[in-house]
Design an enzyme around this catalytic site. Structure first.
Site, PDB file in Angstrom:
ATOM      1  N   ARG A  99       0.880  -1.178   0.000  1.00 14.84           N
ATOM      2  CA  ARG A  99       0.000   0.000   0.000  1.00 14.84           C
ATOM      3  C   ARG A  99       0.915   1.224   0.000  1.00 14.84           C
ATOM      4  NH1 ARG A  99      -5.398   1.606   3.321  1.00 14.84           N
ATOM      5  NH2 ARG A  99      -6.158   0.184   1.729  1.00 14.84           N
ATOM      6  N   HIS A 126      -7.134   1.033  -6.623  1.00 12.47           N
ATOM      7  CA  HIS A 126      -7.402   0.139  -5.486  1.00 12.47           C
ATOM      8  C   HIS A 126      -8.114  -1.117  -6.018  1.00 12.47           C
ATOM      9  CE1 HIS A 126      -7.802  -1.111  -1.478  1.00 12.47           C
ATOM     10  NE2 HIS A 126      -8.705  -0.276  -1.017  1.00 12.47           N
ATOM     11  N   GLN A 129     -10.091  -3.706  -3.760  1.00 17.80           N
ATOM     12  CA  GLN A 129     -11.381  -3.199  -3.302  1.00 17.80           C
ATOM     13  C   GLN A 129     -12.469  -3.440  -4.358  1.00 17.80           C
ATOM     14  OE1 GLN A 129     -12.218  -1.538  -0.271  1.00 17.80           O
ATOM     15  NE2 GLN A 129     -14.238  -2.025  -1.103  1.00 17.80           N
ATOM     16  N   ARG A 286     -13.463  -8.559   1.155  1.00 17.93           N
ATOM     17  CA  ARG A 286     -12.046  -8.304   0.896  1.00 17.93           C
ATOM     18  C   ARG A 286     -11.232  -9.549   1.254  1.00 17.93           C
ATOM     19  NH1 ARG A 286     -10.123  -3.137   1.006  1.00 17.93           N
ATOM     20  NH2 ARG A 286      -8.214  -4.189   0.368  1.00 17.93           N
TER      21      ARG A 286
HETATM   22  N1   CP Z   1     -11.313  -0.052   2.108  1.00 19.27           N
HETATM   23  C1   CP Z   1     -10.055  -0.093   2.560  1.00 19.27           C
HETATM   24  O1   CP Z   1      -9.091  -0.315   1.815  1.00 19.27           O
HETATM   25  O2   CP Z   1      -9.958   0.094   3.898  1.00 19.27           O
HETATM   26  P1   CP Z   1      -8.602   0.337   4.721  1.00 19.27           P
HETATM   27  O3   CP Z   1      -8.053   1.663   4.246  1.00 19.27           O
HETATM   28  O4   CP Z   1      -9.018   0.371   6.161  1.00 19.27           O
HETATM   29  O5   CP Z   1      -7.662  -0.769   4.423  1.00 19.27           O
HETATM   30  N1  NVA Z   2      -9.952   6.914  -1.575  1.00 22.04           N
HETATM   31  C1  NVA Z   2      -9.628   6.423  -0.261  1.00 22.04           C
HETATM   32  C2  NVA Z   2      -9.863   4.954  -0.183  1.00 22.04           C
HETATM   33  C3  NVA Z   2      -9.641   4.354   1.171  1.00 22.04           C
HETATM   34  C4  NVA Z   2      -9.852   2.882   1.184  1.00 22.04           C
HETATM   35  C5  NVA Z   2      -8.184   6.771   0.062  1.00 22.04           C
HETATM   36  O1  NVA Z   2      -7.329   6.613  -0.812  1.00 22.04           O
HETATM   37  O2  NVA Z   2      -7.914   7.206   1.184  1.00 22.04           O
END
Ligand code: CP
Ligand code: NVA
Length: 302
Positions: A99, A126, A129, A286
């Site tokens: 990440r 992402h 997701q 997920r």
């Molecule tokens: N939706 C998602 O990726 O959540 P987190 O940022 O908590 O991992």
């Molecule tokens: N768009 C958001 C998604 C979080 C899961 C971010 O990047 O913070």
């Protein structure tokens, strides 16, 4: 499947259903251990609840050992070049989950790594997701060609992944966003050029939501954009997913949100807790979907 899962475009259209069937199987058959005796490195530059927990639990359930590496701990791109990390981690682990802010660091990892690299969110996209979201739509009877998905809010990393999904599966995808908050130009151009899905970008959320099968939103300020938070609150003021907006969609429209949510900003408490909300199924999925992704990636390199 390709070596890495950096984008939904690393999948062929036909692999989506294959992954969903494997996900169904892994949900009931908990005896499969493709990661037995192996470790998975998890490099996280940004905070996370769902992604971290679902990968750690998923790796454990597949028989492996997750190693969480925070930015403070390993300093990707600061203490050490991403490519050097990829080389070392390829020699000791079976997979790298990352990440990151900058998507180019992810591609640097993937280019050097000999083990699969998985995108656990970057500023650009992402994919884990959106794969879980598609699986959740399938679970709730919404996975039909031409399904109308209306995303109200920022054209961010989550929207970019929706556009990539739209290149694999025929959607009617509508983004309602204020001017200046459009998705990545190149991904949008590619998705439009491919012509698999109908894609609309409009400003008016009330016009967008008509006949929606799915109403989706995400935070107005993504991780890393905190300095813009006050401006964004003003710019997105008319873009809240609330009961009035939802009432204009199809009566059985499902409400989705990748979470975490800022209740009272992009979505109201009554809507996220309401009977049309499937947000916690999305979150749970997920785990199941990523287990299938990891199992498939391991098959491709083993
Ligand atoms: N939706 C998602 O990726 O959540 P987190 O940022 O908590 O991992
Ligand atoms: N768009 C958001 C998604 C979080 C899961 C971010 O990047 O913070």
């Amino acid at each position: 499947m390709k070596k890495d899962f950096l984008s939904l475009l690393d999948l062929e259209a036909g692999e989506l259903e294959e992954l969903f069937l494997l996900t169904d199987a892994l949900k009931t058959d908990v005896t499969r251990r493709p990661l037995a005796g192996r470790s998975v490195a998890m490099i996280f530059q940004k905070p996370s609840l769902r992604t971290r927990v679902s990968f750690e639990v998923g790796v454990f359930q597949l028989g492996g050992h997750p190693i969480f590496l925070s930015q403070e701990g390993v300093g990707i791109g600061v203490r050490e070049k991403a490519s050097d990390m990829a080389e070392l981690l390829s020699r000791m682990t079976a997979m790298i989950v990352a990440r990151l802010f900058d998507h180019s660091l992810l591609t640097e990892l993937a280019n050097r790594a000999t083990v699969p690299v998985v995108n656990a969110l970057t500023d650009l996209s992402h994919p884990c997701q959106i794969l879980a979201d598609a699986y959740t739509m399938r679970q709730h009877g919404k996975w039909k060609p031409g399904v109308k998905v209306v995303f109200v809010g920022d054209g961010n990393n989550v929207v970019n992944s929706w556009l990539e999904l739209a290149m694999l599966y025929p959607l009617h995808f509508v983004l309602a966003a204020p001017k200046g908050y459009e998705p990545n130009e190149e991904i949008l151009r590619q998705a439009r050029k491919q012509g698999v899905s109908t894609i609309e970008i409009i400003e008016d959320p009330n016009a967008a939501v008509k006949n929606a099968d799915v109403l989706y939103t995400d935070v107005w300020t993504s991780m890393g954009q905190e300095a813009e938070s006050e401006k964004r609150k003003k710019d997105f003021a008319g873009y809240q997913v609330n009961a009035r907006l939802l009432a204009q969609a199809k009566p059985d429209c499902a409400v989705m949100h990748c979470l975490p949510a800022h209740r009272g900003e992009e979505i109201t408490n009554d809507v996220i807790e309401g009977s049309q909300s499937i947000v916690f199924d999305e979150a749970e999925n997920r785990l199941h979907v990523q287990k299938a992704v990891m199992a498939k990636l391991l098959e491709s390199v083993d």
